[in-house]
Scaffold this active site. Structure first.
Site, PDB file in Angstrom:
ATOM      1  N   TRP A 118      25.238 -14.749  10.516  1.00 33.97           N
ATOM      2  CA  TRP A 118      26.080 -13.549  10.427  1.00 33.97           C
ATOM      3  C   TRP A 118      27.010 -13.625   9.226  1.00 33.97           C
ATOM      4  O   TRP A 118      27.207 -12.630   8.524  1.00 33.97           O
ATOM      5  CB  TRP A 118      26.861 -13.332  11.719  1.00 33.97           C
ATOM      6  CG  TRP A 118      25.988 -13.034  12.889  1.00 33.97           C
ATOM      7  CD1 TRP A 118      25.868 -13.766  14.030  1.00 33.97           C
ATOM      8  CD2 TRP A 118      25.100 -11.915  13.062  1.00 33.97           C
ATOM      9  NE1 TRP A 118      24.968 -13.184  14.894  1.00 33.97           N
ATOM     10  CE2 TRP A 118      24.484 -12.055  14.317  1.00 33.97           C
ATOM     11  CE3 TRP A 118      24.758 -10.819  12.254  1.00 33.97           C
ATOM     12  CZ2 TRP A 118      23.548 -11.138  14.805  1.00 33.97           C
ATOM     13  CZ3 TRP A 118      23.828  -9.898  12.740  1.00 33.97           C
ATOM     14  CH2 TRP A 118      23.232 -10.064  13.999  1.00 33.97           C
ATOM     15  N   ASP A 157      35.330 -12.110  11.522  1.00 36.25           N
ATOM     16  CA  ASP A 157      34.367 -11.517  12.452  1.00 36.25           C
ATOM     17  C   ASP A 157      34.541 -12.236  13.788  1.00 36.25           C
ATOM     18  O   ASP A 157      34.235 -13.424  13.901  1.00 36.25           O
ATOM     19  CB  ASP A 157      32.950 -11.711  11.890  1.00 36.25           C
ATOM     20  CG  ASP A 157      31.856 -11.194  12.834  1.00 36.25           C
ATOM     21  OD1 ASP A 157      32.178 -10.775  13.961  1.00 36.25           O
ATOM     22  OD2 ASP A 157      30.674 -11.231  12.421  1.00 36.25           O
ATOM     23  N   LYS A 198      29.216  -8.210  22.977  1.00 40.17           N
ATOM     24  CA  LYS A 198      29.199  -9.623  23.344  1.00 40.17           C
ATOM     25  C   LYS A 198      30.223  -9.885  24.452  1.00 40.17           C
ATOM     26  O   LYS A 198      29.905 -10.445  25.478  1.00 40.17           O
ATOM     27  CB  LYS A 198      29.508 -10.503  22.129  1.00 40.17           C
ATOM     28  CG  LYS A 198      28.717 -10.160  20.874  1.00 40.17           C
ATOM     29  CD  LYS A 198      27.261 -10.592  20.943  1.00 40.17           C
ATOM     30  CE  LYS A 198      26.399  -9.993  19.845  1.00 40.17           C
ATOM     31  NZ  LYS A 198      26.691 -10.404  18.496  1.00 40.17           N
TER      32      LYS A 198
HETATM   33  C1  LIG Z   1      26.125  -9.929  17.154  1.00 45.70           C
HETATM   34  C2  LIG Z   1      26.951 -10.249  15.990  1.00 45.70           C
HETATM   35  C3  LIG Z   1      27.024  -9.408  14.863  1.00 45.70           C
HETATM   36  C4  LIG Z   1      26.191  -8.156  14.714  1.00 45.70           C
HETATM   37  O1  LIG Z   1      26.541  -7.216  15.623  1.00 45.70           O
HETATM   38  P1  LIG Z   1      25.840  -5.789  15.706  1.00 45.70           P
HETATM   39  O2  LIG Z   1      26.783  -5.072  16.604  1.00 45.70           O
HETATM   40  O3  LIG Z   1      24.484  -5.985  16.283  1.00 45.70           O
HETATM   41  O4  LIG Z   1      25.814  -5.202  14.351  1.00 45.70           O
HETATM   42  C5  LIG Z   1      27.871  -9.753  13.846  1.00 45.70           C
HETATM   43  N1  LIG Z   1      28.612 -10.881  13.897  1.00 45.70           N
HETATM   44  C6  LIG Z   1      28.555 -11.718  14.957  1.00 45.70           C
HETATM   45  C7  LIG Z   1      29.391 -12.945  14.951  1.00 45.70           C
HETATM   46  C8  LIG Z   1      27.729 -11.434  16.022  1.00 45.70           C
HETATM   47  O5  LIG Z   1      27.678 -12.272  17.079  1.00 45.70           O
END
Ligand SMILES: *Cc1c(COP(=O)(O)O)cnc(C)c1O
Length: 362
Positions: free
Chosen positions: A104, A174, A198
């Site tokens: 990511w 993030d 998540k």
């Molecule tokens: C799942 C995830 C993403 C991407 O998320 P989407 O909502 O599918 O775009 C980005 N960063 C992290 C750390 C993630 O776990």
């Protein structure tokens, strides 16, 4: 009702608290007696106005978000933030420094490279991202517009055990897979974002927490929707927001608030993760490839060292009602994502299964 639900160990979308789902089901066709569903009502209605205001107020309270930060509920997932961050925050030198700790973070880095002078200041790629690489203030370019980190690495199961010190340079994080699992000093960050699916709610809503002085720098060619300023000025109502996702997230915020807040979540998350890691570390069959001090509370990665045995593990666990235990397709092995909504009961059941599987496959 609902007694045949599985324990879903998926990295995302993942489990939601059953009480939130049951309550939403009871209100699905007729939300709190207003005669319609949240899916149908106007986002300008009084009812939805209260839903989004309460959601923001409760998130602010839960995370202790300072007054000089805006909270935005956007769309496009965590992924759209990989572009929105550079499009808005590359505002002076057009330089930004990234820490690459997994897929990511790497995607975010690659996206940012389209828009400015982007540099990797630390990476753990040479060791399959099994640890969080150290960096210091001296590694950051003094004129960088921001520093970027992925705080919890969903795929590799690593997590920052301290907030990196970037001095006066805004830190962007993030937190898609760890938001609300630990108390965080928001004032140490310029911007925090998290896709909801998540640890918060259904996919479709992304939380952005941004310091006000970082808003308003997007170039005029940047698409309107991708300018944080428009969303900040319109209180996340520039266009139709993802109403239902915001509603469910708001219900999760209420539940956390009523059950001891983020501190209580964290305590439960630590208990769950510690129990699972302790068993993995003492077992003869399973190994966790992640450096001990950098282990994630949310995503527990482990392997047997034998690809076929890993596959057998995932299949047999599934047959016993524990689903999505396979590791990410790029790393293999197993991964148990144990977000806030995973009860201790699910972790206990997993450990019992792991013991049985170990005994049967010596
Ligand atoms: C799942 C995830 C993403 C991407 O998320 P989407 O909502 O599918 O775009 C980005 N960063 C992290 C750390 C993630 O776990």
């Amino acid at each position: 009702m609902n007694n045949n639900r599985v324990f879903n160990f998926s990295a995302g979308p993942s489990m939601l608290p059953l009480s939130v789902i049951d309550d939403a089901a009871a209100n699905l066709a007729n939300y709190e007696g207003c005669g319609q569903s949240v899916m149908e009502m106007s986002h300008r209605s009084k009812e939805f106005g209260k839903i989004i205001e309460d959601a923001e107020a409760n998130l602010r309270e839960l995370m202790n978000i300072p007054e000089n930060y805006k909270v935005l509920f956007l769309q496009g997932g965590g992924t759209l933030q990989f572009a929105m961050v550079p499009l808005n925050l590359l505002r002076n030198s057009k330089k930004a420094d990234y820490v690459v700790t997994g897929s990511w973070a790497k995607k975010a880095y690659q996206e940012a490279c389209k828009y400015g002078d982007i540099r990797v200041i630390a990476s753990s790629e040479e060791d399959t991202f099994a640890y969080i690489p150290k960096f210091s203030k001296e590694d950051i370019r003094p004129d960088a517009d921001y520093v970027y980190v992925c705080y919890n690495n969903t795929i590799y199961g690593t997590h920052y055990n301290a907030i990196p010190d970037t001095g006066d340079i805004p830190l962007v994080a993030d937190m898609s897979s760890c938001i609300l699992s630990e108390e965080i000093d928001v004032s140490r960050f310029g911007l925090i974002f998290a896709g909801a699916q998540k640890n918060v709610g259904p996919a479709g809503m992304t939380i952005v927490i941004i310091r006000e002085d970082l808003i308003g720098f997007a170039d005029e060619k940047v698409p309107t929707y991708l300018d944080y300023k428009i969303h900040a000025d319109k209180d996340s109502m520039y266009n139709t927001p993802p109403c239902f996702a915001i509603y469910i997230a708001g219900e999760v915020f209420k539940l956390i608030k009523n059950t001891g807040g983020v501190a209580a979540m964290h305590k439960a998350d630590v208990e769950k993760a510690n129990k699972l890691y302790a068993y993995i570390d003492e077992s003869q069959l399973y190994k966790c490839p992640v450096a001990k001090e950098d282990r994630s509370l949310m995503n527990v990665v482990f392997v047997t060292g034998d690809t076929d045995l890993d596959k057998k593990f995932v299949a047999e666990a599934k047959a016993e009602g524990m689903v999505n235990l396979n590791g990410h397709r790029t790393v293999g092995g197993m991964r148990a994502s144990i977000y806030n909504a995973m009860p201790m009961e699910g972790v206990d059941k997993l450990i019992e299964f792991m013991k049985k599987f170990e005994a049967e496959n010596k």
